[in-house]
Write a protein that holds these residues in place. Sequence first.
Motif, PDB file in Angstrom:
ATOM      1  N   GLU A 258     -10.389   6.995  -4.288  1.00 63.60           N
ATOM      2  CA  GLU A 258     -11.619   6.353  -3.850  1.00 63.60           C
ATOM      3  C   GLU A 258     -11.546   4.862  -4.164  1.00 63.60           C
ATOM      4  O   GLU A 258     -11.088   4.475  -5.248  1.00 63.60           O
ATOM      5  CB  GLU A 258     -12.828   6.976  -4.550  1.00 63.60           C
ATOM      6  CG  GLU A 258     -12.988   8.469  -4.273  1.00 63.60           C
ATOM      7  CD  GLU A 258     -14.227   9.048  -4.945  1.00 63.60           C
ATOM      8  OE1 GLU A 258     -15.062   8.246  -5.442  1.00 63.60           O
ATOM      9  OE2 GLU A 258     -14.357  10.282  -4.981  1.00 63.60           O
ATOM     10  N   PRO A 259     -11.981   4.012  -3.239  1.00 65.03           N
ATOM     11  CA  PRO A 259     -11.906   2.568  -3.490  1.00 65.03           C
ATOM     12  C   PRO A 259     -12.858   2.122  -4.582  1.00 65.03           C
ATOM     13  O   PRO A 259     -13.971   2.645  -4.710  1.00 65.03           O
ATOM     14  CB  PRO A 259     -12.292   1.961  -2.133  1.00 65.03           C
ATOM     15  CG  PRO A 259     -13.093   3.017  -1.453  1.00 65.03           C
ATOM     16  CD  PRO A 259     -12.537   4.324  -1.917  1.00 65.03           C
TER      17      PRO A 259
ATOM     18  N   SER B  23      -6.730  -4.420  -2.861  1.00 63.32           N
ATOM     19  CA  SER B  23      -7.562  -3.227  -2.980  1.00 63.32           C
ATOM     20  C   SER B  23      -7.217  -2.475  -4.252  1.00 63.32           C
ATOM     21  O   SER B  23      -6.066  -2.459  -4.687  1.00 63.32           O
ATOM     22  CB  SER B  23      -7.386  -2.311  -1.756  1.00 63.32           C
ATOM     23  OG  SER B  23      -6.087  -1.751  -1.726  1.00 63.32           O
TER      24      SER B  23
ATOM     25  N   TRP C 159      -3.563  -0.545  -7.777  1.00 66.70           N
ATOM     26  CA  TRP C 159      -3.926  -1.698  -6.958  1.00 66.70           C
ATOM     27  C   TRP C 159      -2.763  -2.018  -6.027  1.00 66.70           C
ATOM     28  O   TRP C 159      -1.611  -1.656  -6.284  1.00 66.70           O
ATOM     29  CB  TRP C 159      -4.315  -2.915  -7.799  1.00 66.70           C
ATOM     30  CG  TRP C 159      -3.198  -3.810  -8.267  1.00 66.70           C
ATOM     31  CD1 TRP C 159      -2.321  -4.528  -7.488  1.00 66.70           C
ATOM     32  CD2 TRP C 159      -2.833  -4.095  -9.628  1.00 66.70           C
ATOM     33  NE1 TRP C 159      -1.442  -5.254  -8.289  1.00 66.70           N
ATOM     34  CE2 TRP C 159      -1.739  -5.000  -9.602  1.00 66.70           C
ATOM     35  CE3 TRP C 159      -3.333  -3.694 -10.861  1.00 66.70           C
ATOM     36  CZ2 TRP C 159      -1.137  -5.485 -10.757  1.00 66.70           C
ATOM     37  CZ3 TRP C 159      -2.731  -4.177 -12.015  1.00 66.70           C
ATOM     38  CH2 TRP C 159      -1.651  -5.059 -11.951  1.00 66.70           C
TER      39      TRP C 159
ATOM     40  N   CYS D 277      -5.503   5.090 -11.480  1.00 65.49           N
ATOM     41  CA  CYS D 277      -5.960   3.963 -10.676  1.00 65.49           C
ATOM     42  C   CYS D 277      -4.756   3.150 -10.210  1.00 65.49           C
ATOM     43  O   CYS D 277      -3.741   3.081 -10.916  1.00 65.49           O
ATOM     44  CB  CYS D 277      -6.899   3.058 -11.481  1.00 65.49           C
ATOM     45  SG  CYS D 277      -8.499   3.809 -11.883  1.00 65.49           S
TER      46      CYS D 277
ATOM     47  N   GLU E 197      -7.922   1.369  -6.049  1.00 62.22           N
ATOM     48  CA  GLU E 197      -8.377   2.729  -5.817  1.00 62.22           C
ATOM     49  C   GLU E 197      -8.135   3.570  -7.052  1.00 62.22           C
ATOM     50  O   GLU E 197      -7.194   3.319  -7.807  1.00 62.22           O
ATOM     51  CB  GLU E 197      -7.631   3.356  -4.627  1.00 62.22           C
ATOM     52  CG  GLU E 197      -7.849   2.646  -3.307  1.00 62.22           C
ATOM     53  CD  GLU E 197      -7.073   3.290  -2.172  1.00 62.22           C
ATOM     54  OE1 GLU E 197      -6.233   4.183  -2.451  1.00 62.22           O
ATOM     55  OE2 GLU E 197      -7.292   2.907  -1.019  1.00 62.22           O
ATOM     56  N   CYS E 198      -8.985   4.575  -7.252  1.00 64.62           N
ATOM     57  CA  CYS E 198      -8.815   5.504  -8.366  1.00 64.62           C
ATOM     58  C   CYS E 198      -8.981   6.922  -7.858  1.00 64.62           C
ATOM     59  O   CYS E 198      -9.762   7.182  -6.931  1.00 64.62           O
ATOM     60  CB  CYS E 198      -9.850   5.240  -9.463  1.00 64.62           C
ATOM     61  SG  CYS E 198      -9.687   3.647 -10.311  1.00 64.62           S
TER      62      CYS E 198
ATOM     63  N   GLY F  83     -11.981   2.686 -13.359  1.00 65.56           N
ATOM     64  CA  GLY F  83     -11.885   1.617 -12.361  1.00 65.56           C
ATOM     65  C   GLY F  83     -12.251   0.266 -12.944  1.00 65.56           C
ATOM     66  O   GLY F  83     -11.573  -0.739 -12.695  1.00 65.56           O
TER      67      GLY F  83
ATOM     68  N   PRO G  55     -12.655  -5.257  -6.525  1.00 62.75           N
ATOM     69  CA  PRO G  55     -11.280  -5.313  -7.025  1.00 62.75           C
ATOM     70  C   PRO G  55     -11.010  -6.487  -7.958  1.00 62.75           C
ATOM     71  O   PRO G  55      -9.904  -6.635  -8.469  1.00 62.75           O
ATOM     72  CB  PRO G  55     -10.455  -5.441  -5.744  1.00 62.75           C
ATOM     73  CG  PRO G  55     -11.353  -6.151  -4.796  1.00 62.75           C
ATOM     74  CD  PRO G  55     -12.743  -5.678  -5.120  1.00 62.75           C
TER      75      PRO G  55
ATOM     76  N   ASN H  63       0.828  -1.204   0.000  1.00 64.60           N
ATOM     77  CA  ASN H  63       0.000   0.000   0.000  1.00 64.60           C
ATOM     78  C   ASN H  63       0.868   1.262   0.000  1.00 64.60           C
ATOM     79  O   ASN H  63       0.528   2.255  -0.653  1.00 64.60           O
ATOM     80  CB  ASN H  63      -0.931   0.007   1.220  1.00 64.60           C
ATOM     81  CG  ASN H  63      -2.033  -1.022   1.106  1.00 64.60           C
ATOM     82  OD1 ASN H  63      -2.934  -0.905   0.282  1.00 64.60           O
ATOM     83  ND2 ASN H  63      -1.964  -2.049   1.937  1.00 64.60           N
TER      84      ASN H  63
END
Length: 202
Positions: free
Chosen positions: A141-142, A152, A170, A168, A154-155, A190, A146, A115
């Motif tokens: 934002e998630p 996870s 991951w 985006c 997110e974009c 996404g 996925p 992360n």
Amino acid sequence: MRQTAVVAVLAVAALTGCQPEDVPAAPGSSGPAVPDASRSATPGTPAPDGERALVDAEEAGGLRRHMGDGAVTDVPVDPGEMRDGMRLVVSHFADPDGGDPILFEGVDNVPEDPNKRREHLFRGMLEHIQWDPELGQPTAEPVADPGPLGGSVECLLASLAESGNVICGWADESTAAVALFPDSDLAEAGKLFVAMRGDLER
């Protein structure tokens, strides 16, 4: 007594050899050390210890990888510190019918929290598109789903309008990656990113 001393020395050596190294270098540093052999992955090559690996796929999410004049010739986003056993995959993908290319960059066998590496890649991609910090920091934002690979996704929208540059990313147990979707929106980017991931991670 001598045997005890030898055991102590071995214990110290084992501990010092397992200490974690620093996290990735911050953007704007002198740049990562990226071995040529780590610039791309070989399709089908497993990552160490059964972890997932990235592949330099010719197609991702129905998009074709640019070859020849359209191929990426450098590393546009600082991937962070690259260590032995890590792979760096950098590619341009585009619809066969045309359109602006999508820049993808990812790393596998990440030794620290993936992360954190994704955050590093997000910052690097914002620098790549020359996002003005005075406009504020875009919020990631998630993505609700996925995909089957988990982790996870997110974009973030790097635009003052409802559409524009979308980035985006991951992160899962061992890989982190980002992609830049020009002239898109959060929902569209996404969904496409999750589809691309299915072809780029094994």
